[in-house]
Design a protein around this motif. Sequence first.
Motif, mmCIF file in Angstrom:
data_model
loop_
_atom_site.group_PDB
_atom_site.id
_atom_site.type_symbol
_atom_site.label_atom_id
_atom_site.label_comp_id
_atom_site.label_asym_id
_atom_site.label_seq_id
_atom_site.Cartn_x
_atom_site.Cartn_y
_atom_site.Cartn_z
ATOM 1 N N UNK A 5 0.832 -1.207 0.000
ATOM 2 C CA UNK A 5 0.000 0.000 0.000
ATOM 3 C C UNK A 5 0.864 1.255 0.000
ATOM 4 N N UNK A 6 1.909 1.277 0.840
ATOM 5 C CA UNK A 6 2.764 2.461 0.911
ATOM 6 C C UNK A 6 3.545 2.656 -0.384
ATOM 7 N N UNK A 7 4.018 1.567 -0.965
ATOM 8 C CA UNK A 7 4.738 1.676 -2.239
ATOM 9 C C UNK A 7 3.809 2.244 -3.313
ATOM 10 N N UNK A 8 2.566 1.759 -3.342
ATOM 11 C CA UNK A 8 1.599 2.270 -4.323
ATOM 12 C C UNK A 8 1.399 3.765 -4.126
ATOM 13 N N UNK A 9 1.232 4.194 -2.894
ATOM 14 C CA UNK A 9 1.006 5.618 -2.634
ATOM 15 C C UNK A 9 2.222 6.447 -3.031
ATOM 16 N N UNK A 10 3.418 5.926 -2.768
ATOM 17 C CA UNK A 10 4.635 6.647 -3.148
ATOM 18 C C UNK A 10 4.712 6.876 -4.648
ATOM 19 N N UNK A 11 4.078 5.979 -5.399
ATOM 20 C CA UNK A 11 4.146 6.074 -6.858
ATOM 21 C C UNK A 11 2.842 6.564 -7.453
ATOM 22 N N UNK A 12 2.023 7.230 -6.644
ATOM 23 C CA UNK A 12 0.754 7.786 -7.106
ATOM 24 C C UNK A 12 -0.160 6.757 -7.747
ATOM 25 N N UNK A 13 -0.067 5.512 -7.279
ATOM 26 C CA UNK A 13 -0.998 4.482 -7.739
ATOM 27 C C UNK A 13 -2.261 4.581 -6.886
ATOM 28 N N UNK A 14 -3.410 4.554 -7.545
ATOM 29 C CA UNK A 14 -4.679 4.603 -6.820
ATOM 30 C C UNK A 14 -4.853 3.337 -6.000
ATOM 31 N N UNK A 15 -4.798 3.487 -4.723
ATOM 32 C CA UNK A 15 -5.116 2.368 -3.846
ATOM 33 C C UNK A 15 -5.542 2.997 -2.539
ATOM 34 N N UNK A 16 -6.745 2.691 -2.142
ATOM 35 C CA UNK A 16 -7.217 3.270 -0.892
ATOM 36 C C UNK A 16 -6.523 2.615 0.288
ATOM 37 N N UNK A 17 -6.694 3.187 1.414
ATOM 38 C CA UNK A 17 -6.139 2.613 2.635
ATOM 39 C C UNK A 17 -6.815 3.301 3.800
ATOM 40 N N UNK A 59 -8.687 -15.624 -5.681
ATOM 41 C CA UNK A 59 -7.791 -16.604 -5.045
ATOM 42 C C UNK A 59 -6.425 -16.016 -4.726
ATOM 43 N N UNK A 60 -6.068 -14.925 -5.375
ATOM 44 C CA UNK A 60 -4.762 -14.313 -5.126
ATOM 45 C C UNK A 60 -4.916 -12.905 -4.553
ATOM 46 N N UNK A 61 -5.977 -12.698 -3.819
ATOM 47 C CA UNK A 61 -6.196 -11.402 -3.168
ATOM 48 C C UNK A 61 -5.417 -11.306 -1.864
ATOM 49 N N UNK A 62 -4.923 -10.111 -1.589
ATOM 50 C CA UNK A 62 -4.324 -9.803 -0.281
ATOM 51 C C UNK A 62 -4.708 -8.376 0.083
ATOM 52 N N UNK A 63 -4.480 -8.025 1.331
ATOM 53 C CA UNK A 63 -4.602 -6.621 1.721
ATOM 54 C C UNK A 63 -3.244 -5.962 1.507
ATOM 55 N N UNK A 64 -3.241 -4.912 0.707
ATOM 56 C CA UNK A 64 -1.977 -4.276 0.334
ATOM 57 C C UNK A 64 -1.145 -3.851 1.524
ATOM 58 N N UNK A 65 -1.809 -3.414 2.580
ATOM 59 C CA UNK A 65 -1.049 -2.912 3.731
ATOM 60 C C UNK A 65 -0.433 -4.036 4.547
ATOM 61 N N UNK A 66 -0.791 -5.288 4.262
ATOM 62 C CA UNK A 66 -0.262 -6.412 5.027
ATOM 63 C C UNK A 66 0.816 -7.170 4.254
ATOM 64 N N UNK A 67 1.095 -6.756 3.034
ATOM 65 C CA UNK A 67 2.070 -7.433 2.188
ATOM 66 C C UNK A 67 3.318 -6.572 2.091
#
Length: 68
Positions: A5-17, A59-67
């Motif tokens: 999640x943090x990496x996505x935010x650093x790169x302006x990728x849309x991902x809520x949190x 089947x391959x879902x995760x929570x971004x903030x936990x990975x």
Amino acid sequence: GENVMEVAHDHDVELEGACEGSCACSTCHVILDDEIFDKLPEPTDEENDMLDLAFGLTDTSRLGCQVI
Ligand code: FES
């Protein structure tokens, strides 16, 4: 290290949190490639409970903030 999640935010990728990484929402739901999913440690029970509430769970879902 930074989680997905943090990496996505650093790169302006849309991902809520909405809960800012405290494993209390499912808005940081990400769908991973099989190879990546298989390499990760198992999700915790807390993560699985929140994942059950995620929209469009796969089947391959995760929570971004936990990975990491
Ligand atoms: Fe809420 Fe990840 S940001 S569970």
